[in-house]
Design an enzyme around this catalytic site. Sequence first.
Site, PDB file in Angstrom:
ATOM      1  N   LYS A 175       1.692   2.216  -5.130  1.00 53.28           N
ATOM      2  CA  LYS A 175       2.191   1.684  -6.417  1.00 53.28           C
ATOM      3  C   LYS A 175       1.248   2.020  -7.569  1.00 53.28           C
ATOM      4  O   LYS A 175       1.676   2.413  -8.646  1.00 53.28           O
ATOM      5  CB  LYS A 175       2.373   0.156  -6.314  1.00 53.28           C
ATOM      6  CG  LYS A 175       3.389  -0.265  -5.250  1.00 53.28           C
ATOM      7  CD  LYS A 175       3.439  -1.767  -5.087  1.00 53.28           C
ATOM      8  CE  LYS A 175       2.229  -2.370  -4.436  1.00 53.28           C
ATOM      9  NZ  LYS A 175       2.044  -2.066  -3.003  1.00 53.28           N
ATOM     10  N   GLN A 190       1.826  -6.046  -3.295  1.00 54.59           N
ATOM     11  CA  GLN A 190       2.268  -6.167  -1.899  1.00 54.59           C
ATOM     12  C   GLN A 190       3.561  -5.352  -1.703  1.00 54.59           C
ATOM     13  O   GLN A 190       3.734  -4.357  -2.368  1.00 54.59           O
ATOM     14  CB  GLN A 190       2.475  -7.641  -1.498  1.00 54.59           C
ATOM     15  CG  GLN A 190       1.171  -8.435  -1.389  1.00 54.59           C
ATOM     16  CD  GLN A 190       0.588  -8.853  -2.713  1.00 54.59           C
ATOM     17  OE1 GLN A 190       1.240  -9.526  -3.483  1.00 54.59           O
ATOM     18  NE2 GLN A 190      -0.640  -8.484  -2.985  1.00 54.59           N
ATOM     19  N   ASP A 213       0.803  -1.228   0.000  1.00 55.75           N
ATOM     20  CA  ASP A 213       0.000   0.000   0.000  1.00 55.75           C
ATOM     21  C   ASP A 213       0.832   1.273   0.000  1.00 55.75           C
ATOM     22  O   ASP A 213       0.430   2.309   0.543  1.00 55.75           O
ATOM     23  CB  ASP A 213      -0.954   0.011   1.226  1.00 55.75           C
ATOM     24  CG  ASP A 213      -1.862  -1.201   1.234  1.00 55.75           C
ATOM     25  OD1 ASP A 213      -2.219  -1.667   0.145  1.00 55.75           O
ATOM     26  OD2 ASP A 213      -2.202  -1.676   2.332  1.00 55.75           O
ATOM     27  N   GLY A 251      -4.655  -4.170  -3.780  1.00 59.85           N
ATOM     28  CA  GLY A 251      -5.643  -3.124  -4.034  1.00 59.85           C
ATOM     29  C   GLY A 251      -4.865  -1.882  -4.418  1.00 59.85           C
ATOM     30  O   GLY A 251      -4.222  -1.277  -3.561  1.00 59.85           O
ATOM     31  N   HIS A 252      -4.838  -1.557  -5.702  1.00 59.67           N
ATOM     32  CA  HIS A 252      -4.029  -0.435  -6.189  1.00 59.67           C
ATOM     33  C   HIS A 252      -4.959   0.712  -6.580  1.00 59.67           C
ATOM     34  O   HIS A 252      -5.767   0.585  -7.496  1.00 59.67           O
ATOM     35  CB  HIS A 252      -3.172  -0.882  -7.380  1.00 59.67           C
ATOM     36  CG  HIS A 252      -2.137  -1.904  -6.994  1.00 59.67           C
ATOM     37  ND1 HIS A 252      -1.242  -2.450  -7.877  1.00 59.67           N
ATOM     38  CD2 HIS A 252      -1.849  -2.481  -5.794  1.00 59.67           C
ATOM     39  CE1 HIS A 252      -0.459  -3.304  -7.240  1.00 59.67           C
ATOM     40  NE2 HIS A 252      -0.815  -3.350  -5.972  1.00 59.67           N
TER      41      HIS A 252
HETATM   42  P1  GDP Z   1      -0.841   0.411  -3.529  1.00 57.07           P
HETATM   43  O1  GDP Z   1      -1.451  -0.875  -3.075  1.00 57.07           O
HETATM   44  O2  GDP Z   1       0.632   0.457  -3.298  1.00 57.07           O
HETATM   45  O3  GDP Z   1      -1.212   0.773  -4.936  1.00 57.07           O
HETATM   46  O4  GDP Z   1      -1.457   1.538  -2.571  1.00 57.07           O
HETATM   47  P2  GDP Z   1      -2.993   1.684  -2.116  1.00 57.07           P
HETATM   48  O5  GDP Z   1      -3.790   2.164  -3.256  1.00 57.07           O
HETATM   49  O6  GDP Z   1      -3.463   0.448  -1.431  1.00 57.07           O
HETATM   50  O7  GDP Z   1      -2.852   2.756  -0.967  1.00 57.07           O
HETATM   51  C1  GDP Z   1      -2.305   4.003  -1.202  1.00 57.07           C
HETATM   52  C2  GDP Z   1      -3.371   5.051  -0.813  1.00 57.07           C
HETATM   53  O8  GDP Z   1      -2.762   6.317  -0.702  1.00 57.07           O
HETATM   54  C3  GDP Z   1      -4.451   5.210  -1.847  1.00 57.07           C
HETATM   55  O9  GDP Z   1      -5.648   5.565  -1.207  1.00 57.07           O
HETATM   56  C4  GDP Z   1      -3.945   6.366  -2.710  1.00 57.07           C
HETATM   57  O10 GDP Z   1      -4.991   7.066  -3.363  1.00 57.07           O
HETATM   58  C5  GDP Z   1      -3.298   7.220  -1.669  1.00 57.07           C
HETATM   59  N1  GDP Z   1      -2.146   8.004  -2.107  1.00 57.07           N
HETATM   60  C6  GDP Z   1      -1.175   7.698  -3.026  1.00 57.07           C
HETATM   61  N2  GDP Z   1      -0.233   8.656  -3.051  1.00 57.07           N
HETATM   62  C7  GDP Z   1      -0.590   9.577  -2.143  1.00 57.07           C
HETATM   63  C8  GDP Z   1      -0.008  10.800  -1.668  1.00 57.07           C
HETATM   64  O11 GDP Z   1       1.062  11.210  -2.089  1.00 57.07           O
HETATM   65  N3  GDP Z   1      -0.692  11.470  -0.690  1.00 57.07           N
HETATM   66  C9  GDP Z   1      -1.865  11.030  -0.173  1.00 57.07           C
HETATM   67  N4  GDP Z   1      -2.453  11.748   0.778  1.00 57.07           N
HETATM   68  N5  GDP Z   1      -2.451   9.895  -0.594  1.00 57.07           N
HETATM   69  C10 GDP Z   1      -1.813   9.180  -1.543  1.00 57.07           C
HETATM   70  P1  IMO Z   2      -1.002  -4.142  -2.267  1.00 55.36           P
HETATM   71  O1  IMO Z   2      -0.569  -4.675  -3.621  1.00 55.36           O
HETATM   72  C1  IMO Z   2      -0.994  -4.590   2.038  1.00 55.36           C
HETATM   73  C2  IMO Z   2      -1.134  -8.676   3.621  1.00 55.36           C
HETATM   74  C3  IMO Z   2      -2.396  -9.121   4.327  1.00 55.36           C
HETATM   75  C4  IMO Z   2      -1.826 -10.138   5.292  1.00 55.36           C
HETATM   76  C5  IMO Z   2      -0.707 -10.785   4.480  1.00 55.36           C
HETATM   77  C6  IMO Z   2      -1.125 -12.079   3.784  1.00 55.36           C
HETATM   78  O2  IMO Z   2      -2.280  -3.409  -2.295  1.00 55.36           O
HETATM   79  O3  IMO Z   2       0.118  -3.394  -1.635  1.00 55.36           O
HETATM   80  P2  IMO Z   2      -2.734 -12.752   1.799  1.00 55.36           P
HETATM   81  O4  IMO Z   2      -4.054 -12.185   1.356  1.00 55.36           O
HETATM   82  O5  IMO Z   2      -1.648 -12.606   0.808  1.00 55.36           O
HETATM   83  O6  IMO Z   2      -2.881 -14.138   2.307  1.00 55.36           O
HETATM   84  O7  IMO Z   2      -2.318 -11.859   3.073  1.00 55.36           O
HETATM   85  O8  IMO Z   2      -0.323  -9.845   3.506  1.00 55.36           O
HETATM   86  N1  IMO Z   2      -1.351  -8.151   2.247  1.00 55.36           N
HETATM   87  C7  IMO Z   2      -1.269  -6.866   1.926  1.00 55.36           C
HETATM   88  N2  IMO Z   2      -1.048  -5.774   2.688  1.00 55.36           N
HETATM   89  N3  IMO Z   2      -1.130  -4.464   0.700  1.00 55.36           N
HETATM   90  C8  IMO Z   2      -1.316  -5.548  -0.074  1.00 55.36           C
HETATM   91  O9  IMO Z   2      -1.295  -5.467  -1.429  1.00 55.36           O
HETATM   92  C9  IMO Z   2      -1.439  -6.813   0.527  1.00 55.36           C
HETATM   93  N4  IMO Z   2      -1.661  -8.065   0.072  1.00 55.36           N
HETATM   94  C10 IMO Z   2      -1.594  -8.875   1.126  1.00 55.36           C
HETATM   95  O10 IMO Z   2      -3.023  -8.044   4.993  1.00 55.36           O
HETATM   96  O11 IMO Z   2      -1.237  -9.486   6.376  1.00 55.36           O
HETATM   97 MG    MG Z   3      -2.946  -1.557  -1.774  1.00 58.09          MG
END
Ligand code: GDP
Ligand code: IMO
Ligand code: MG
Length: 448
Positions: free
Chosen positions: A35, A249, A32, A59-60
């Site tokens: 990416k 991840q 998270d 979840g991107h």
């Molecule tokens: P990913 O899994 O690495 O793609 O990241 P996620 O989407 O799960 O979580 C990143 C969260 O931070 C999302 O809600 C994005 O919209 C938000 N986000 C990304 N870059 C920034 C930033 O520079 N500032 C803030 N406030 N939010 C951001």
């Molecule tokens: P993105 O791509 C954050 C965590 C889960 C759990 C562990 C194992 O959005 O960064 P699994 O479902 O693989 O059996 O879970 O890994 N986890 C993540 N945490 N971002 C993710 O993906 C994750 N995918 C799995 O919360 O601790």
């Molecule tokens: Mg994510």
Amino acid sequence: MLNKRNCLKFKQLHKKINTMKIDVLLGLQWGDEGKGKVVDVLTANYDIIARFQGGPNAGHTIEFDNKKFVLHTIPSGIFNENTTNVVGNGVIIDPYILKNEINTITETGIKVENRLLISKKAHVILPSHRLLDAVYESAKGDKKIGSTLKGIGPTYTDKVSRNGIRVGDLGTSGFEKKYEEAKTRHLNIVKQYQFDVETITIEGMSFDAYEKAWFDSLHTLKELNWINSEYFLNNALNQGKSVLAEGAQGTMLDIDFGSYPFVTSSNTITAGVCSGLGIAPSKVGRVYGIFKAYCTRVGSGPFPTELNDESGEKLRKIGREFGATTGRPRRCGWLDMVALKYAIMLNGVTDLMMMKADVLDDFKEIKVATAYKINSKLSSEVPYDLSEEKIEPVFEKIKGWNKPLTGITSFDDIPEELKHYVKYVQEKTGVKVSMVSIGPDRTQTLLA
Ligand code: GDP
Ligand code: IMO
Ligand code: MG
């Protein structure tokens, strides 16, 4: 869109992009990191974006024009009409989740099908893998991983034990037999755990209802273009096309090097690009390492710099730190330089990207863990077992900028204190920070 200055910087960055080599973008923490946002921003520079591991546990999030999308399986290049998106052999696919993703994007008028290619060798998550995930997690009691329950562990287990079903098997004459054999095997395990299938819901449905919905969604997956992605990608590189591999991840969730057993079931590091796409190590080019200006983790497991106080609560609130896949609150803490340097080493990071700097706008003081104290001894290494060791992080303090970053469009205009923080990270890691993100929208991206 991006302003003139940033466009120029992107051109400079683009010059660095290798042809004949695949670039990689991945997370350096516990997932998270942002990416999805950065892949979307960089997509204009690439012909192809390819996911190489993980499944819909990812979840991107991508935000532009006041719209927000969360992708689980589809690469984050899908919103650029000139980019081809590949789901590689190392990814595992749930046809039901993929179908919903395609429908959500298609509803906004974006055509997905002709720009999404699926490796025939990608494994398929079956409804009974989801059951197994729930059963294994429940059996672990208070040692549970905190899995997203998307069937990730059981599907990769079947892949490695040579019992998996691949995309290329769907629609073949042997598919139904393979499916029934796998389901029977899985249900026997469920029985051994004395688990009542009726008590488990998947995507809000009973097992039987989900199985039906899953079979209905196979139609969508079958309509997509299936390819031998290793040939497709290597041919593309040979023809001078630019390719970016999108990680899911984060490094600290890597099956080998993460905080085992509190990890996911795939190699999330650069090495995973080679096995997950069929690309030789000599063909890996730049490696963009993404990290938050602080740190989060969702699910169970050790987290040395975790803040169980008001500051942690403040980070969660301002950073809107709730899981993009499960909605769970993310645990928050300070930046962990020990873990960050470990991740840089494992991935061969060439460029760092600092995300969510704006979340620290309101902090007078920022802390960074620069070492761990383990049994009264100082260490700058991530230990064998992050969980059993009693780790006390050693913090250094950094002055906060304490003003909003909103509206800043050039790196030159950021507060001196943030420039200092960026420089501090560069000096500690020896790697250039080439991007600072100051908001979730595409436009809130500054190239350093
Ligand atoms: P990913 O899994 O690495 O793609 O990241 P996620 O989407 O799960 O979580 C990143 C969260 O931070 C999302 O809600 C994005 O919209 C938000 N986000 C990304 N870059 C920034 C930033 O520079 N500032 C803030 N406030 N939010 C951001
Ligand atoms: P993105 O791509 C954050 C965590 C889960 C759990 C562990 C194992 O959005 O960064 P699994 O479902 O693989 O059996 O879970 O890994 N986890 C993540 N945490 N971002 C993710 O993906 C994750 N995918 C799995 O919360 O601790
Ligand atoms: Mg994510």
